[in-house]
Design a protein around this motif. Structure first.
Motif, PDB file in Angstrom:
ATOM      1  N   ALA A 166      27.780  53.749  34.087  1.00 23.96           N
ATOM      2  CA  ALA A 166      27.858  52.384  34.916  1.00 23.96           C
ATOM      3  C   ALA A 166      27.668  51.258  33.801  1.00 23.96           C
ATOM      4  O   ALA A 166      28.359  50.278  34.044  1.00 23.96           O
ATOM      5  N   ARG A 167      26.804  51.373  33.013  1.00 21.74           N
ATOM      6  CA  ARG A 167      26.535  50.465  31.819  1.00 21.74           C
ATOM      7  C   ARG A 167      28.088  50.235  31.049  1.00 21.74           C
ATOM      8  O   ARG A 167      28.378  49.019  30.909  1.00 21.74           O
ATOM      9  N   GLY A 168      28.576  51.255  30.731  1.00 22.56           N
ATOM     10  CA  GLY A 168      29.925  51.082  30.077  1.00 22.56           C
ATOM     11  C   GLY A 168      30.989  50.571  30.729  1.00 22.56           C
ATOM     12  O   GLY A 168      31.670  49.527  30.376  1.00 22.56           O
ATOM     13  N   VAL A 169      30.958  50.809  32.277  1.00 20.40           N
ATOM     14  CA  VAL A 169      32.021  49.759  33.118  1.00 20.40           C
ATOM     15  C   VAL A 169      31.652  48.443  33.124  1.00 20.40           C
ATOM     16  O   VAL A 169      32.627  47.436  32.989  1.00 20.40           O
ATOM     17  N   LEU A 170      30.405  48.033  33.179  1.00 26.10           N
ATOM     18  CA  LEU A 170      30.003  46.839  33.277  1.00 26.10           C
ATOM     19  C   LEU A 170      30.485  45.930  31.962  1.00 26.10           C
ATOM     20  O   LEU A 170      30.836  44.795  31.873  1.00 26.10           O
ATOM     21  N   ILE A 171      30.029  46.636  30.866  1.00 30.82           N
ATOM     22  CA  ILE A 171      30.491  46.006  29.710  1.00 30.82           C
ATOM     23  C   ILE A 171      31.842  45.862  29.432  1.00 30.82           C
ATOM     24  O   ILE A 171      32.396  44.866  29.056  1.00 30.82           O
ATOM     25  N   GLU A 172      32.694  47.045  29.694  1.00 35.97           N
ATOM     26  CA  GLU A 172      33.990  47.191  29.550  1.00 35.97           C
ATOM     27  C   GLU A 172      35.016  45.708  30.155  1.00 35.97           C
ATOM     28  O   GLU A 172      35.555  45.032  29.933  1.00 35.97           O
ATOM     29  N   HIS A 173      34.414  45.644  31.792  1.00 37.25           N
ATOM     30  CA  HIS A 173      35.073  44.649  32.412  1.00 37.25           C
ATOM     31  C   HIS A 173      34.605  43.138  32.359  1.00 37.25           C
ATOM     32  O   HIS A 173      35.179  42.193  32.476  1.00 37.25           O
ATOM     33  N   SER A 174      33.236  43.162  31.790  1.00 38.88           N
ATOM     34  CA  SER A 174      32.681  41.925  31.409  1.00 38.88           C
ATOM     35  C   SER A 174      33.304  41.093  30.236  1.00 38.88           C
ATOM     36  O   SER A 174      33.779  40.153  30.266  1.00 38.88           O
ATOM     37  N   ARG A 175      33.648  41.993  29.355  1.00 38.13           N
ATOM     38  CA  ARG A 175      34.211  41.756  28.021  1.00 38.13           C
ATOM     39  C   ARG A 175      35.669  41.207  28.672  1.00 38.13           C
ATOM     40  O   ARG A 175      36.181  40.342  28.030  1.00 38.13           O
ATOM     41  N   ALA A 176      36.433  41.850  29.342  1.00 38.26           N
ATOM     42  CA  ALA A 176      37.690  41.622  29.644  1.00 38.26           C
ATOM     43  C   ALA A 176      37.924  40.406  30.376  1.00 38.26           C
ATOM     44  O   ALA A 176      38.727  39.286  30.287  1.00 38.26           O
ATOM     45  N   ALA A 177      36.859  40.113  31.369  1.00 36.39           N
ATOM     46  CA  ALA A 177      36.760  38.700  31.964  1.00 36.39           C
ATOM     47  C   ALA A 177      36.481  37.487  31.146  1.00 36.39           C
ATOM     48  O   ALA A 177      37.148  36.415  31.199  1.00 36.39           O
ATOM     49  N   ALA A 178      35.487  37.918  30.071  1.00 41.02           N
ATOM     50  CA  ALA A 178      35.126  36.768  29.214  1.00 41.02           C
ATOM     51  C   ALA A 178      36.343  36.492  28.406  1.00 41.02           C
ATOM     52  O   ALA A 178      36.538  35.212  28.044  1.00 41.02           O
ATOM     53  N   HIS A 179      37.055  37.516  27.999  1.00 39.27           N
ATOM     54  CA  HIS A 179      38.350  37.170  27.053  1.00 39.27           C
ATOM     55  C   HIS A 179      39.391  36.454  27.982  1.00 39.27           C
ATOM     56  O   HIS A 179      39.712  35.454  27.304  1.00 39.27           O
ATOM     57  N   GLU A 180      39.673  36.733  29.041  1.00 40.40           N
ATOM     58  CA  GLU A 180      40.773  36.109  29.896  1.00 40.40           C
ATOM     59  C   GLU A 180      40.237  34.686  30.055  1.00 40.40           C
ATOM     60  O   GLU A 180      41.088  33.745  29.985  1.00 40.40           O
ATOM     61  N   LEU A 181      39.046  34.644  30.557  1.00 43.45           N
ATOM     62  CA  LEU A 181      38.631  33.327  30.801  1.00 43.45           C
ATOM     63  C   LEU A 181      38.428  32.237  29.628  1.00 43.45           C
ATOM     64  O   LEU A 181      38.838  31.038  29.605  1.00 43.45           O
ATOM     65  N   SER A 182      38.132  32.861  28.418  1.00 42.58           N
ATOM     66  CA  SER A 182      38.209  32.153  26.954  1.00 42.58           C
ATOM     67  C   SER A 182      39.541  31.604  26.726  1.00 42.58           C
ATOM     68  O   SER A 182      39.763  30.410  26.204  1.00 42.58           O
ATOM     69  N   CYS A 183      40.388  32.475  26.734  1.00 44.08           N
ATOM     70  CA  CYS A 183      41.862  32.190  26.688  1.00 44.08           C
ATOM     71  C   CYS A 183      42.300  30.801  27.604  1.00 44.08           C
ATOM     72  O   CYS A 183      43.107  30.107  27.035  1.00 44.08           O
ATOM     73  N   LEU A 184      41.883  31.170  28.871  1.00 43.74           N
ATOM     74  CA  LEU A 184      42.299  30.006  29.948  1.00 43.74           C
ATOM     75  C   LEU A 184      41.862  28.869  29.577  1.00 43.74           C
ATOM     76  O   LEU A 184      42.421  27.411  29.484  1.00 43.74           O
ATOM     77  N   PHE A 185      40.460  28.735  29.201  1.00 43.65           N
ATOM     78  CA  PHE A 185      39.824  27.511  28.932  1.00 43.65           C
ATOM     79  C   PHE A 185      40.345  26.720  27.254  1.00 43.65           C
ATOM     80  O   PHE A 185      40.461  25.720  27.329  1.00 43.65           O
ATOM     81  N   ARG A 186      40.570  27.833  26.599  1.00 37.91           N
ATOM     82  CA  ARG A 186      41.195  27.520  25.302  1.00 37.91           C
ATOM     83  C   ARG A 186      42.418  26.770  25.377  1.00 37.91           C
ATOM     84  O   ARG A 186      42.667  25.627  24.900  1.00 37.91           O
ATOM     85  N   ASP A 187      43.453  27.147  26.070  1.00 38.77           N
ATOM     86  CA  ASP A 187      44.713  26.437  26.454  1.00 38.77           C
ATOM     87  C   ASP A 187      44.435  25.146  27.249  1.00 38.77           C
ATOM     88  O   ASP A 187      45.080  24.133  26.977  1.00 38.77           O
TER      89      ASP A 187
END
Length: 237
Positions: A166-187
């Motif tokens: 469960a911890r692995g699932v949370l880390i994987e998806h939270s990192r993916a969400a953080a990356h996509e949001l970061s790209c969105l805000f950067r643009d």
């Protein structure tokens, strides 16, 4: 001193030990009105519950962020008076989310005091596997922000393998969400100067974390409804 249906009854010494503060600090916060009064039990002994513990953890986190006592008082006054310990913990998580990563070194005795319970070899192994308390030179490197969650997970009827998955699932998806949001805000701020970008980041960080927490809570509740038995008329699921 607890039962399955009652609030934990902690003395002021036990509350201070669980929170990692001094009794003097607890009394100081109480005198300032930052902590609600305890329930007075037999022999005029004050008892504190999980709500006091969660509120005290939030106050300590706000102080670590550099807020003055007056600012903390204003912050707490804006919160609904009937917040549950879980709701207070969510507020603390939002506050802590933009704090620098921090760990503390503790002896086993101090770790058990902060956990509020004795910890056997198997329990210590589980906390280590969750990266909550890692052995180091005869002591433990502890993440205070994860300690309460880790201790609660010790009583969850899941095996360690499930918890780690469960911890692995949370880390994987939270990192993916953080990356996509970061790209969105950067643009979105690509043409802004650096000062404006830093200001936007400081304001957006807590808002994004709160939004993610709220969205995740609602989504998880919807998923659980699909397979958990229906609760009674007073259930909250």
């Amino acid at each position: 001193m607890t039962t399955e249906t009652e609030e934990p009854a902690l003395t002021v010494d036990e509350l201070a030990a669980r929170a990692g503060v001094t009794v003097r600090t607890v009394r100081f916060y109480s005198a300032k009105g930052l902590l609600p009064p305890p329930v007075i039990g037999p022999r005029r002994v004050g008892h504190y519950g999980s709500g006091h513990l969660a509120r005290l953890a939030l106050i300590e986190e706000l102080q670590r962020q550099g807020m003055t006592l007056a600012a903390i008082e204003r912050y707490l006054q804006q919160l609904p008076g009937d917040l549950s310990p879980r709701d207070l913990a969510i507020h603390r998580a939002v506050v802590a989310s933009w704090a620098p990563d921090a760990t503390e070194t503790m002896t086993r005795e101090e770790l058990e005091r902060r956990a509020g319970r004795p910890l056997g070899a198997e329990e210590l192994e589980r906390l280590t596997a969750m990266n909550v308390a890692v052995p180091q030179d005869g002591a433990y490197r502890v993440d205070p922000g994860l300690l309460r969650l880790g201790v609660q997970l010790l009583d969850v009827p899941f095996g360690l393998e499930t918890i780690l998955a469960a911890r692995g699932v949370l880390i994987e998806h939270s990192r993916a969400a953080a990356h996509e949001l970061s790209c969105l805000f950067r643009d979105a701020v690509a043409d802004s100067d650096s000062t404006a970008v830093k200001s936007l980041s400081a304001h957006m960080h807590p808002l994004v974390v709160q939004a993610l927490l709220t969205t995740f809570q609602r989504s998880l509740k919807e998923e659980l409804r699909k397979w958990l038995p229906e609760r009674g008329p007073h259930g909250d699921l």
